[in-house]
Structures are given as structure tokens and as C-alpha cells.
Scaffold this motif. Structure first.
Motif, PDB file in Angstrom:
ATOM      1  N   MET A 162     -42.204  14.746 -51.527  1.00 54.87           N
ATOM      2  CA  MET A 162     -43.159  14.790 -50.550  1.00 54.87           C
ATOM      3  C   MET A 162     -42.774  13.377 -49.453  1.00 54.87           C
ATOM      4  N   ASP A 163     -43.086  14.025 -48.305  1.00 55.84           N
ATOM      5  CA  ASP A 163     -42.889  13.038 -47.009  1.00 55.84           C
ATOM      6  C   ASP A 163     -43.797  11.850 -47.089  1.00 55.84           C
ATOM      7  N   SER A 164     -43.452  10.714 -47.167  1.00 51.51           N
ATOM      8  CA  SER A 164     -44.206   9.661 -46.970  1.00 51.51           C
ATOM      9  C   SER A 164     -45.074   9.262 -45.924  1.00 51.51           C
ATOM     10  N   VAL A 165     -44.680   9.900 -44.789  1.00 53.41           N
ATOM     11  CA  VAL A 165     -45.224   9.833 -43.480  1.00 53.41           C
ATOM     12  C   VAL A 165     -45.271  11.230 -42.858  1.00 53.41           C
ATOM     13  N   LEU A 166     -46.495  11.883 -42.519  1.00 54.48           N
ATOM     14  CA  LEU A 166     -46.585  13.153 -42.111  1.00 54.48           C
ATOM     15  C   LEU A 166     -46.893  13.122 -40.315  1.00 54.48           C
ATOM     16  N   PHE A 167     -46.350  13.938 -39.577  1.00 49.11           N
ATOM     17  CA  PHE A 167     -46.478  14.154 -38.117  1.00 49.11           C
ATOM     18  C   PHE A 167     -46.901  15.460 -38.007  1.00 49.11           C
ATOM     19  N   SER A 168     -47.986  15.628 -36.858  1.00 44.35           N
ATOM     20  CA  SER A 168     -48.482  16.760 -36.447  1.00 44.35           C
ATOM     21  C   SER A 168     -49.383  16.765 -35.294  1.00 44.35           C
ATOM     22  N   LYS A 169     -49.683  17.702 -34.568  1.00 44.20           N
ATOM     23  CA  LYS A 169     -50.381  17.753 -33.338  1.00 44.20           C
ATOM     24  C   LYS A 169     -51.770  18.396 -33.479  1.00 44.20           C
ATOM     25  N   GLU A 170     -52.808  18.012 -33.038  1.00 46.33           N
ATOM     26  CA  GLU A 170     -53.993  18.832 -33.129  1.00 46.33           C
ATOM     27  C   GLU A 170     -54.870  18.847 -31.757  1.00 46.33           C
ATOM     28  N   GLY A 171     -54.242  19.909 -30.959  1.00 46.69           N
ATOM     29  CA  GLY A 171     -54.801  19.732 -29.559  1.00 46.69           C
ATOM     30  C   GLY A 171     -53.869  18.804 -28.801  1.00 46.69           C
ATOM     31  N   GLN A 172     -54.504  17.758 -28.179  1.00 43.44           N
ATOM     32  CA  GLN A 172     -54.015  16.792 -27.316  1.00 43.44           C
ATOM     33  C   GLN A 172     -53.634  15.662 -28.192  1.00 43.44           C
ATOM     34  N   LEU A 173     -54.072  15.519 -29.328  1.00 44.86           N
ATOM     35  CA  LEU A 173     -53.892  14.342 -30.315  1.00 44.86           C
ATOM     36  C   LEU A 173     -52.730  14.439 -31.082  1.00 44.86           C
ATOM     37  N   ALA A 174     -51.799  13.492 -31.033  1.00 37.67           N
ATOM     38  CA  ALA A 174     -50.747  13.406 -32.188  1.00 37.67           C
ATOM     39  C   ALA A 174     -51.213  12.645 -33.309  1.00 37.67           C
ATOM     40  N   ARG A 175     -50.761  13.224 -34.470  1.00 38.73           N
ATOM     41  CA  ARG A 175     -51.402  12.346 -35.718  1.00 38.73           C
ATOM     42  C   ARG A 175     -50.276  12.086 -36.693  1.00 38.73           C
ATOM     43  N   ILE A 176     -50.342  10.599 -37.129  1.00 40.76           N
ATOM     44  CA  ILE A 176     -49.408  10.108 -37.948  1.00 40.76           C
ATOM     45  C   ILE A 176     -50.396   9.760 -39.188  1.00 40.76           C
ATOM     46  N   VAL A 177     -49.778  10.210 -40.463  1.00 42.57           N
ATOM     47  CA  VAL A 177     -50.601  10.162 -41.605  1.00 42.57           C
ATOM     48  C   VAL A 177     -49.890   9.444 -42.651  1.00 42.57           C
ATOM     49  N   LEU A 178     -50.094   8.412 -42.877  1.00 42.52           N
ATOM     50  CA  LEU A 178     -49.373   7.593 -44.384  1.00 42.52           C
ATOM     51  C   LEU A 178     -49.779   8.607 -45.409  1.00 42.52           C
ATOM     52  N   ASN A 179     -48.648   8.774 -46.062  1.00 41.42           N
ATOM     53  CA  ASN A 179     -48.643   9.920 -47.194  1.00 41.42           C
ATOM     54  C   ASN A 179     -48.101   9.436 -48.362  1.00 41.42           C
ATOM     55  N   ARG A 180     -48.648   8.207 -49.077  1.00 42.09           N
ATOM     56  CA  ARG A 180     -48.048   7.803 -50.171  1.00 42.09           C
ATOM     57  C   ARG A 180     -49.025   7.315 -51.043  1.00 42.09           C
ATOM     58  N   PRO A 181     -50.065   8.197 -51.369  1.00 41.31           N
ATOM     59  CA  PRO A 181     -51.316   7.826 -51.903  1.00 41.31           C
ATOM     60  C   PRO A 181     -51.178   7.198 -53.259  1.00 41.31           C
ATOM     61  N   GLU A 182     -50.100   7.549 -53.932  1.00 37.88           N
ATOM     62  CA  GLU A 182     -49.991   6.977 -55.210  1.00 37.88           C
ATOM     63  C   GLU A 182     -49.672   5.586 -55.183  1.00 37.88           C
ATOM     64  N   LYS A 183     -49.260   4.929 -54.244  1.00 38.63           N
ATOM     65  CA  LYS A 183     -49.159   3.504 -53.866  1.00 38.63           C
ATOM     66  C   LYS A 183     -49.964   2.761 -52.941  1.00 38.63           C
ATOM     67  N   LEU A 184     -51.244   3.595 -52.773  1.00 40.71           N
ATOM     68  CA  LEU A 184     -52.281   3.516 -51.812  1.00 40.71           C
ATOM     69  C   LEU A 184     -51.625   3.149 -50.489  1.00 40.71           C
ATOM     70  N   ASN A 185     -50.670   3.812 -49.989  1.00 41.29           N
ATOM     71  CA  ASN A 185     -49.902   4.059 -48.705  1.00 41.29           C
ATOM     72  C   ASN A 185     -49.448   2.742 -48.543  1.00 41.29           C
ATOM     73  N   ALA A 186     -48.877   1.968 -49.452  1.00 42.11           N
ATOM     74  CA  ALA A 186     -48.058   0.820 -49.069  1.00 42.11           C
ATOM     75  C   ALA A 186     -46.830   1.445 -48.234  1.00 42.11           C
ATOM     76  N   ILE A 187     -46.552   0.370 -47.025  1.00 38.73           N
ATOM     77  CA  ILE A 187     -45.738   0.770 -46.053  1.00 38.73           C
ATOM     78  C   ILE A 187     -44.280   0.276 -46.439  1.00 38.73           C
ATOM     79  N   SER A 188     -43.543   1.092 -46.472  1.00 39.99           N
ATOM     80  CA  SER A 188     -42.041   0.767 -46.881  1.00 39.99           C
ATOM     81  C   SER A 188     -41.265   0.675 -45.538  1.00 39.99           C
ATOM     82  N   VAL A 189     -39.978   0.373 -45.748  1.00 36.87           N
ATOM     83  CA  VAL A 189     -39.267   0.289 -44.483  1.00 36.87           C
ATOM     84  C   VAL A 189     -38.883   1.873 -43.959  1.00 36.87           C
ATOM     85  N   GLU A 190     -38.602   2.498 -44.828  1.00 38.92           N
ATOM     86  CA  GLU A 190     -38.353   4.062 -44.733  1.00 38.92           C
ATOM     87  C   GLU A 190     -39.707   4.620 -43.891  1.00 38.92           C
ATOM     88  N   MET A 191     -40.673   4.256 -44.228  1.00 41.10           N
ATOM     89  CA  MET A 191     -41.932   4.498 -43.397  1.00 41.10           C
ATOM     90  C   MET A 191     -42.134   4.076 -42.067  1.00 41.10           C
TER      91      MET A 191
END
Length: 260
Positions: A1-30
Motif C-alpha cells: 500500500m502506498d503511504s502517500v496517495l496523489f490524485s486530481k479532482e477537477g482543478q484540485l490536486a490531492r495528497i492523502v497521507l495513507n498510513r492509517p495503521e500508524k496514524l499517518n506518522a510521516i516517514s522520510v519516504e513519505m
């Protein structure tokens, strides 16, 4: 599972932190992944704003402590500085601040430590009623090292920031609103995201370069005396006068007002 997700919604770019099992603790890789995503969003001419949010129960509980411990275990200050160079929350935050499009944080649940510091670099911050903000770093023997000692006093004021940092005390959504930490509070994530999309629609009514220049001018208030900031502001205004889009919009306005 990617720990960060990227997508577009119309004119909005979205970054979603995706490490829910670690409460989205931000790693170096993220952080590295987010840097690439910020570049991608800025390089897409269709994108008018970018949002950052988190999957699961939290926005982010902070930086990954295992990464911090790895740096702390280095024997010398020089080694510790080398180990953290170029991939800190501060580096990511300054890239957010320099981005030519507005960056919006959509916060729910825990927003602590490095997660809270990341939010402090964003242009606008919205949250849900269940959001909890805090700088708990002193409890593990360090200080906020991702911009919290610099940004939070500017945002919430010296007294409130010092209390939060020294005591590691957490605040809820309404207190964050009162202190100016967030723009608005919503009942839930769906309601919050609808408002974000409406905000992006309003932003898109202005030329992309105009928003970029407005952001640059306001960023200058953080690092320059007011005299220099005003001069920079005037410089940007004059630069925009040469834009075909500015000429078109001004002519259209005058036409609606009955001017020739």
C-alpha cells in the motif's frame, strides 16, 4: 500500500497521507514522495490548488519517531545534521510555502507534532469538530523541529504558542479556530471537502499567475520589514499590468461599468 496517495479532482490536486495503521506518522519516504507530488501539482497548468488530508482516524500523529531516533543515535552533531539534511518537515513545509498554488489542509482527528507543523505551512486550514492539535515533542526530550517554534507564535501568538510547546497541551477544533490556527470548523469530512471544492472554484476565477503573485507577496511578510514588503508588492503589481489576462479582465470590468 502506498503511504502517500496523489490524485486530481477537477482543478484540485490531492495528497492523502495513507498510513492509517500508524496514524499517518510521516516517514522520510513519505516526505520524499510528497516533494515529488508538490512538483507534479505545480507543473500541471490545470491545477489551481492542492489539498493535504489523511486516511483513517487522523490527519497525522506527527513525524515517525523511529526516524527521529535514528538521527538521535548518531554520535556527533555533524553526523546528526548530515543525516537529516534536505528531508525534514521544514524542507517540505518551505516547499509548500513556495508553491505557486494555494495549499489547503483538511484536518480531522489527531494533528500532532510534525503533522501539526506541516499544517502550519499551509495557506488555509480547515478542520472537523473532532480535530485535536498539539506539539508534544518536549515529552520525548526534543523541541518542535519542523517549524513549530517559528510558525506557531506567528499564527497563534506568543503566549498561546509557548503554553502549547512548554506543556505539550492539546487543543480542540474550537480553540484552534479562536487562536487562528484554522480558518473554519465543520461537522464532518464530507462537509469540509465540499467547502474546499467550493473554495477552489472561487480561486479559479482569478488567473493562476495572479494567485501565485498574491501568495508570494503575502509570504514576504514573514521575512521582510514592511517597507521592503510594500516595495515587493508594488513590483508584483506592475509585473501583472503587463499580463494579457490582466488586460482582458480589466477591460471586461470597465465594459460592464459602461466605460470605453
Amino acid at each position: 500500500m502506498d503511504s502517500v496517495l496523489f490524485s486530481k479532482e477537477g482543478q484540485l490536486a490531492r495528497i492523502v497521507l495513507n498510513r492509517p495503521e500508524k496514524l499517518n506518522a510521516i516517514s522520510v519516504e513519505m516526505r520524499h514522495a510528497m516533494m515529488r507530488m508538490l512538483d507534479e501539482a505545480e507543473g500541471d497548468s490545470e491545477v489551481r490548488a492542492l489539498s493535504i488530508s489523511g486516511n483513517g482516524k487522523a490527519f497525522s500523529a506527527g513525524a515517525d519517531v523511529s526516524d527521529l531516533h535514528g538521527i538521535a543515535s548518531k554520535k556527533s552533531l555533524e553526523e546528526r545534521e548530515q543525516a537529516s539534511r534536505g528531508d525534514t518537515i521544514t524542507d517540505l513545509g518551505m516547499r509548500i510555502r513556495s508553491l505557486d498554488i494555494p495549499v489547503i489542509a483538511e484536518v480531522h482527528g489527531y494533528c500532532l507534532g510534525g503533522g501539526f507543523e506541516l499544517v502550519q505551512f499551509c495557506d488555509m486550514v480547515y478542520c472537523t469538530e473532532d480535530a485535536v492539535f498539539g506539539q508534544p515533542e518536549v515529552r520525548i526530550g526534543i523541541i518542535p523541529g519542523g517549524g513549530g517554534t517559528q510558525n506557531l507564535p506567528r499564527i497563534a501568538g506568543q503566549r498561546a504558542a509557548r503554553e502549547m510547546v512548554f506543556t505539550a497541551r492539546r487543543i480542540g477544533a474550537q480553540e484552534a479556530l479562536r487562536l487562528g490556527v484554522v480558518n473554519r470548523v465543520f461537522g464532518g469530512q464530507d462537509e469540509m471537502h465540499r467547502y474546499v471544492m467550493d473554495t477552489v472554484s472561487e480561486i479559479s476565477q482569478a488567473p493562476r499567475v495572479t494567485i501565485a503573485y498574491a501568495k508570494r507577496a503575502m509570504n514576504a511578510t514573514l521575512s521582510t520589514p514592511i517597507q521592503d514588503g510594500l516595495a515587493f508588492e508594488r513590483h508584483l503589481v506592475k509585473a501583472l499590468f503587463g499580463s494579457p489576462e490582466t488586460e482582458r479582465l480589466m477591460s471586461a470590468f470597465l465594459s460592464r461599468q459602461g466605460h470605453r
